[in-house]
Design a protein around this motif. Sequence first.
Motif, PDB file in Angstrom:
ATOM      1  N   GLY A 299       0.819  -1.209   0.000  1.00  0.00           N
ATOM      2  CA  GLY A 299       0.000   0.000   0.000  1.00  0.00           C
ATOM      3  C   GLY A 299       0.848   1.252   0.000  1.00  0.00           C
ATOM      4  O   GLY A 299       0.611   2.187  -0.776  1.00  0.00           O
ATOM      5  N   GLY A 300       1.856   1.254   0.852  1.00  0.00           N
ATOM      6  CA  GLY A 300       2.727   2.416   0.957  1.00  0.00           C
ATOM      7  C   GLY A 300       3.476   2.669  -0.332  1.00  0.00           C
ATOM      8  O   GLY A 300       3.646   3.821  -0.754  1.00  0.00           O
ATOM      9  N   HIS A 303       1.235   4.217  -2.946  1.00  0.00           N
ATOM     10  CA  HIS A 303       1.069   5.646  -2.681  1.00  0.00           C
ATOM     11  C   HIS A 303       2.297   6.415  -3.119  1.00  0.00           C
ATOM     12  O   HIS A 303       2.205   7.499  -3.703  1.00  0.00           O
ATOM     13  CB  HIS A 303       0.826   5.856  -1.199  1.00  0.00           C
ATOM     14  CG  HIS A 303       0.735   7.291  -0.826  1.00  0.00           C
ATOM     15  ND1 HIS A 303       1.795   7.978  -0.292  1.00  0.00           N
ATOM     16  CD2 HIS A 303      -0.279   8.176  -0.948  1.00  0.00           C
ATOM     17  CE1 HIS A 303       1.425   9.229  -0.088  1.00  0.00           C
ATOM     18  NE2 HIS A 303       0.174   9.374  -0.471  1.00  0.00           N
ATOM     19  N   ARG A 306       2.090   6.913  -6.682  1.00  0.00           N
ATOM     20  CA  ARG A 306       0.991   7.757  -7.152  1.00  0.00           C
ATOM     21  C   ARG A 306       1.338   9.238  -7.134  1.00  0.00           C
ATOM     22  O   ARG A 306       0.814  10.003  -7.943  1.00  0.00           O
ATOM     23  CB  ARG A 306      -0.234   7.536  -6.278  1.00  0.00           C
ATOM     24  CG  ARG A 306      -1.152   6.487  -6.838  1.00  0.00           C
ATOM     25  CD  ARG A 306      -2.327   6.412  -5.948  1.00  0.00           C
ATOM     26  NE  ARG A 306      -3.421   5.686  -6.556  1.00  0.00           N
ATOM     27  CZ  ARG A 306      -4.548   5.493  -5.912  1.00  0.00           C
ATOM     28  NH1 ARG A 306      -4.710   5.955  -4.690  1.00  0.00           N
ATOM     29  NH2 ARG A 306      -5.524   4.832  -6.503  1.00  0.00           N
ATOM     30  N   ASN A 307       2.195   9.662  -6.203  1.00  0.00           N
ATOM     31  CA  ASN A 307       2.560  11.079  -6.161  1.00  0.00           C
ATOM     32  C   ASN A 307       3.280  11.514  -7.430  1.00  0.00           C
ATOM     33  O   ASN A 307       2.824  12.440  -8.091  1.00  0.00           O
ATOM     34  CB  ASN A 307       3.382  11.382  -4.915  1.00  0.00           C
ATOM     35  CG  ASN A 307       2.508  11.889  -3.778  1.00  0.00           C
ATOM     36  OD1 ASN A 307       1.529  12.589  -4.022  1.00  0.00           O
ATOM     37  ND2 ASN A 307       2.840  11.524  -2.565  1.00  0.00           N
ATOM     38  N   LEU A 309       3.208  10.060 -10.189  1.00  0.00           N
ATOM     39  CA  LEU A 309       2.251   9.878 -11.291  1.00  0.00           C
ATOM     40  C   LEU A 309       1.329  11.089 -11.388  1.00  0.00           C
ATOM     41  O   LEU A 309       1.055  11.587 -12.495  1.00  0.00           O
ATOM     42  CB  LEU A 309       1.398   8.635 -11.030  1.00  0.00           C
ATOM     43  CG  LEU A 309       1.796   7.343 -11.699  1.00  0.00           C
ATOM     44  CD1 LEU A 309       0.761   6.264 -11.408  1.00  0.00           C
ATOM     45  CD2 LEU A 309       1.902   7.551 -13.205  1.00  0.00           C
ATOM     46  N   ALA A 310       0.851  11.561 -10.233  1.00  0.00           N
ATOM     47  CA  ALA A 310      -0.045  12.714 -10.215  1.00  0.00           C
ATOM     48  C   ALA A 310       0.664  13.944 -10.758  1.00  0.00           C
ATOM     49  O   ALA A 310       0.084  14.740 -11.498  1.00  0.00           O
ATOM     50  CB  ALA A 310      -0.539  12.958  -8.793  1.00  0.00           C
ATOM     51  N   ILE A 311       1.964  14.082 -10.392  1.00  0.00           N
ATOM     52  CA  ILE A 311       2.725  15.235 -10.875  1.00  0.00           C
ATOM     53  C   ILE A 311       2.896  15.153 -12.390  1.00  0.00           C
ATOM     54  O   ILE A 311       2.654  16.111 -13.121  1.00  0.00           O
ATOM     55  CB  ILE A 311       4.095  15.308 -10.174  1.00  0.00           C
ATOM     56  CG1 ILE A 311       3.896  15.592  -8.687  1.00  0.00           C
ATOM     57  CG2 ILE A 311       4.991  16.350 -10.826  1.00  0.00           C
ATOM     58  CD1 ILE A 311       5.121  15.323  -7.835  1.00  0.00           C
ATOM     59  N   SER A 314      -0.471  15.828 -14.102  1.00  0.00           N
ATOM     60  CA  SER A 314      -0.878  17.236 -14.020  1.00  0.00           C
ATOM     61  C   SER A 314      -0.022  18.098 -14.924  1.00  0.00           C
ATOM     62  O   SER A 314      -0.538  18.963 -15.646  1.00  0.00           O
ATOM     63  CB  SER A 314      -0.723  17.751 -12.588  1.00  0.00           C
ATOM     64  OG  SER A 314      -1.370  16.903 -11.698  1.00  0.00           O
ATOM     65  N   ARG A 342      11.619   9.716 -10.491  1.00  0.00           N
ATOM     66  CA  ARG A 342      11.325   9.291  -9.117  1.00  0.00           C
ATOM     67  C   ARG A 342      10.576   7.967  -9.109  1.00  0.00           C
ATOM     68  O   ARG A 342      10.904   7.054  -8.348  1.00  0.00           O
ATOM     69  CB  ARG A 342      10.447  10.344  -8.439  1.00  0.00           C
ATOM     70  CG  ARG A 342      11.160  11.147  -7.383  1.00  0.00           C
ATOM     71  CD  ARG A 342      10.237  12.172  -6.797  1.00  0.00           C
ATOM     72  NE  ARG A 342       9.209  11.591  -5.951  1.00  0.00           N
ATOM     73  CZ  ARG A 342       8.183  12.273  -5.458  1.00  0.00           C
ATOM     74  NH1 ARG A 342       8.044  13.544  -5.759  1.00  0.00           N
ATOM     75  NH2 ARG A 342       7.306  11.684  -4.682  1.00  0.00           N
ATOM     76  N   HIS A 379       7.490   6.224   3.319  1.00  0.00           N
ATOM     77  CA  HIS A 379       6.227   6.902   3.087  1.00  0.00           C
ATOM     78  C   HIS A 379       5.118   6.312   3.921  1.00  0.00           C
ATOM     79  O   HIS A 379       4.333   7.009   4.538  1.00  0.00           O
ATOM     80  CB  HIS A 379       5.879   6.783   1.611  1.00  0.00           C
ATOM     81  CG  HIS A 379       5.623   8.094   0.996  1.00  0.00           C
ATOM     82  ND1 HIS A 379       6.642   8.899   0.559  1.00  0.00           N
ATOM     83  CD2 HIS A 379       4.470   8.766   0.778  1.00  0.00           C
ATOM     84  CE1 HIS A 379       6.133  10.012   0.074  1.00  0.00           C
ATOM     85  NE2 HIS A 379       4.815   9.956   0.201  1.00  0.00           N
ATOM     86  N   SER A 382       5.495   7.455   7.489  1.00  0.00           N
ATOM     87  CA  SER A 382       5.099   8.820   7.823  1.00  0.00           C
ATOM     88  C   SER A 382       3.595   8.990   7.648  1.00  0.00           C
ATOM     89  O   SER A 382       2.979   9.849   8.257  1.00  0.00           O
ATOM     90  CB  SER A 382       5.878   9.832   6.990  1.00  0.00           C
ATOM     91  OG  SER A 382       5.910   9.440   5.650  1.00  0.00           O
ATOM     92  N   LEU A 383       2.996   8.119   6.832  1.00  0.00           N
ATOM     93  CA  LEU A 383       1.547   8.135   6.664  1.00  0.00           C
ATOM     94  C   LEU A 383       0.852   7.870   7.987  1.00  0.00           C
ATOM     95  O   LEU A 383      -0.256   8.295   8.236  1.00  0.00           O
ATOM     96  CB  LEU A 383       1.183   7.036   5.670  1.00  0.00           C
ATOM     97  CG  LEU A 383      -0.203   7.055   5.089  1.00  0.00           C
ATOM     98  CD1 LEU A 383      -0.335   8.211   4.141  1.00  0.00           C
ATOM     99  CD2 LEU A 383      -0.466   5.764   4.348  1.00  0.00           C
ATOM    100  N   SER A 385       1.695   9.012  10.674  1.00  0.00           N
ATOM    101  CA  SER A 385       2.119  10.110  11.546  1.00  0.00           C
ATOM    102  C   SER A 385       3.352   9.749  12.357  1.00  0.00           C
ATOM    103  O   SER A 385       3.453  10.081  13.531  1.00  0.00           O
ATOM    104  CB  SER A 385       1.002  10.541  12.489  1.00  0.00           C
ATOM    105  OG  SER A 385      -0.092  10.954  11.741  1.00  0.00           O
TER     106      SER A 385
ATOM    107  N   LYS B  54      -1.973  12.491   3.584  1.00  0.00           N
ATOM    108  CA  LYS B  54      -0.671  12.076   4.112  1.00  0.00           C
ATOM    109  C   LYS B  54       0.263  13.276   4.179  1.00  0.00           C
ATOM    110  O   LYS B  54       0.611  13.852   3.162  1.00  0.00           O
ATOM    111  CB  LYS B  54      -0.051  11.013   3.201  1.00  0.00           C
ATOM    112  CG  LYS B  54       1.243  10.479   3.733  1.00  0.00           C
ATOM    113  CD  LYS B  54       2.303  10.336   2.654  1.00  0.00           C
ATOM    114  CE  LYS B  54       2.899  11.657   2.210  1.00  0.00           C
ATOM    115  NZ  LYS B  54       3.763  12.299   3.198  1.00  0.00           N
ATOM    116  N   GLY B  57       4.607  14.209   9.855  1.00  0.00           N
ATOM    117  CA  GLY B  57       4.224  14.747  11.164  1.00  0.00           C
ATOM    118  C   GLY B  57       2.715  14.666  11.324  1.00  0.00           C
ATOM    119  O   GLY B  57       2.111  13.601  11.213  1.00  0.00           O
ATOM    120  N   PRO B 106      -3.651   9.939  -9.154  1.00  0.00           N
ATOM    121  CA  PRO B 106      -3.534  11.185  -9.934  1.00  0.00           C
ATOM    122  C   PRO B 106      -4.911  11.710 -10.347  1.00  0.00           C
ATOM    123  O   PRO B 106      -5.870  10.952 -10.329  1.00  0.00           O
ATOM    124  CB  PRO B 106      -2.719  10.743 -11.151  1.00  0.00           C
ATOM    125  CG  PRO B 106      -2.967   9.284 -11.279  1.00  0.00           C
ATOM    126  CD  PRO B 106      -3.268   8.755  -9.917  1.00  0.00           C
TER     127      PRO B 106
END
Lengths: 562, 139
Positions: A299-300, A303, A306-307, A309-311, A314, A342, A379, A382-383, A385, B54, B57, B106
């Motif tokens: 899962g991590g 994710h 996906r970041n 990918l989203a960049i 976009s 990345r 990731h 940190s998800l 917290s 996400k 912190g 995305p």
Amino acid sequence: MQPSVATKANRSPISRGSAFLREPTLPSRDGELGADLYLDILASIPSSILIFDSSLRVVFANRNFLVKSRKGQGEVLGKTIGDIFPPVILYYTNLEENLQAAQMGRPLDGEEMEYRAPGLASRVYFYSLTPLKDEGGRVRNVMLFMDDVTEKKSLGERVARAERHLASVVESANDLIVSMDAHGAVMTWNSAAERILGFSAPDMVGGQFVQLFPDAERANPEGLFAQLIRGGEPQEREASMRAKGGQELLIAWRFSTMKEERGQVVALVGVGRDLTEKRQLELRLIQSAKMAALGEMAGGIAHEIRNPLAITSSAAQILLKKGRDPELRREAAQKIHTAAGRAATIIENLLRFARPSEGLVERVDLNSAVEDTLSLIGHQISLQSIEIEKRLAPQVPRLTGNKNQLQQVFMNIILNAYHAMPEGGKFTITTRVVPAIPPPAGPLPGREFPEPVRPLASNPQSAVDPPQAGQWVEIRFSDTGCGIPEENLHRIFDPFFTTMPVGSGTGLGLSIAYSIVRQHGGSIRVESQVGSGSTFTVSLPAAPPHLVLSPIGGEDKVRGRT
Amino acid sequence: MTDILVVDDEKDICWALETALGDEGYQITQVTRGEDAIREVRRRPFTLAIVDVKLPGMSGIEVSRVIGQLDPRMKIVLISGYHYEEDQPIQEGIRRRMYRGFISKPFELDEVSALVRRVLAENENTPPVLEEADHDRTV
């Protein structure tokens, strides 16, 4: 024929028990030993004696013969040998002919015969025939001397049987069993050694045992043997051995000394086990545990991909819509490029981590191993917290080991911390160089696995990129999670021990981590306090003596065994 | 001028949202940490906040709760590459009108713009608006 019998037993107590037909002529001199004493000696020695006269009839039978043969005097005295012994014995021993030969003056030095008196177990005799001559040199009598060697013989047979048994134990063993003289020349070489290493006993006996070690490792066993001969304790050593076909096999040896009564070393004994199969199974287990860990991280990782990918997506949309603006066009293209890179890095790290470790021994930069591991799992952490703090020492010597497996160690410890902090917290990773043996556990209750070992010898091959002998690298993972109760502290490295619900964890992660660290010659220390968190400290020797960079593979990627 | 606060630790996501929404005439403020978002909201009002779930912190859920309390009139849209809008905490927040929408990474920038327009247009009595998984939906 029934000879008249006169027994001396009746008239002299000292020759009691022997039978005479008539007194044989016995050598005797006045003033020395008397004839009676001679007769008494003849009567009482624990061997059987028959004395024949010139017509080959028995004139004397000593007590021992009468007892052993269970014959009365009348059945012996005056009889021929054919009357006394069963035909089958005469047939097999040629006793009659030998007796005649002895009468002609040819003694018989000794032969074996098996004689079975009626109703008794058969006994084995060692017999000789001695012509007894008079002063003129003529044979007057012949003495048949029979020694009962049944016990001796059966003892000898038992010894031989025990020896055969021991030899077949050694031969049937599945482990290599080798003995060497004090100079290291092979004395015995069992069939397991023949089968596993391909060299036959005749190939090996007399040759130097250390020949079978690759050149790079030869210094180690030689030093080891010298130490053994000086009276050291038995030594254990895993070593790759050169088999007949040229391939190298990993053998776990245990060497000890064989000493004579005064403690002088007469031989070295090596018992070895082929670890190839075991090591392959271990590698397979490590791989399955890794796949299980990957499942937890999936899962991590998704994710994480996906970041970028989203960049990418976009930025492409912006490019399509507003591509005429040269500044924006450049910016968007740059971001697409960076984000794709990345994603590619994440996938590469994932694939590198997922592929089976080939047990390659290489130079590992621990900081980058930590970073690569975090790129996969950071990731996800940190998800939840969890704040990650890295305190990586700038100058960490590249250590000898397997990067993939070390990453798996870090991964398992990090996943453990992740599960310990469901409500978030702080996770600190520290790397540092320690000059010698890592210090004992800190003030918190701790346990070290295993006890740190001092390197046995410096590795001659490590001269290429010299991590200093005795240097250790320490990686410390501290979490602020739930902690481990005292009663579980000694079990956390046990296979299948888990406090997580069924289906959530394999319970293999930390035990695999332990096993990998052990194979790298290092140790894992854990300190924990319920409610405040745990610290796992992995200590690794920069140059473990048993992990050798082979000269074949070049400087960085070399064959080895972890 | 409509002020929108974008909270995402990925600077390039902020850049994309600012570029797309800036063209629509909105004033965009971007921050990469939850603590910075809270500081911004304390300083001045925003009409809308787009918050990544996400965050290093403090999590996006926690940040949303705090800034929602600081400025109850501010509308909040969640954005995430990890969660799905059918996930329980997201659904729960939407049901309680804590979040007015959800954007999955995305995303199509046009649909983000449309979602923002709808969320801004809706009055307090209209039901919360969700970005549909079906991107063909006409706005």
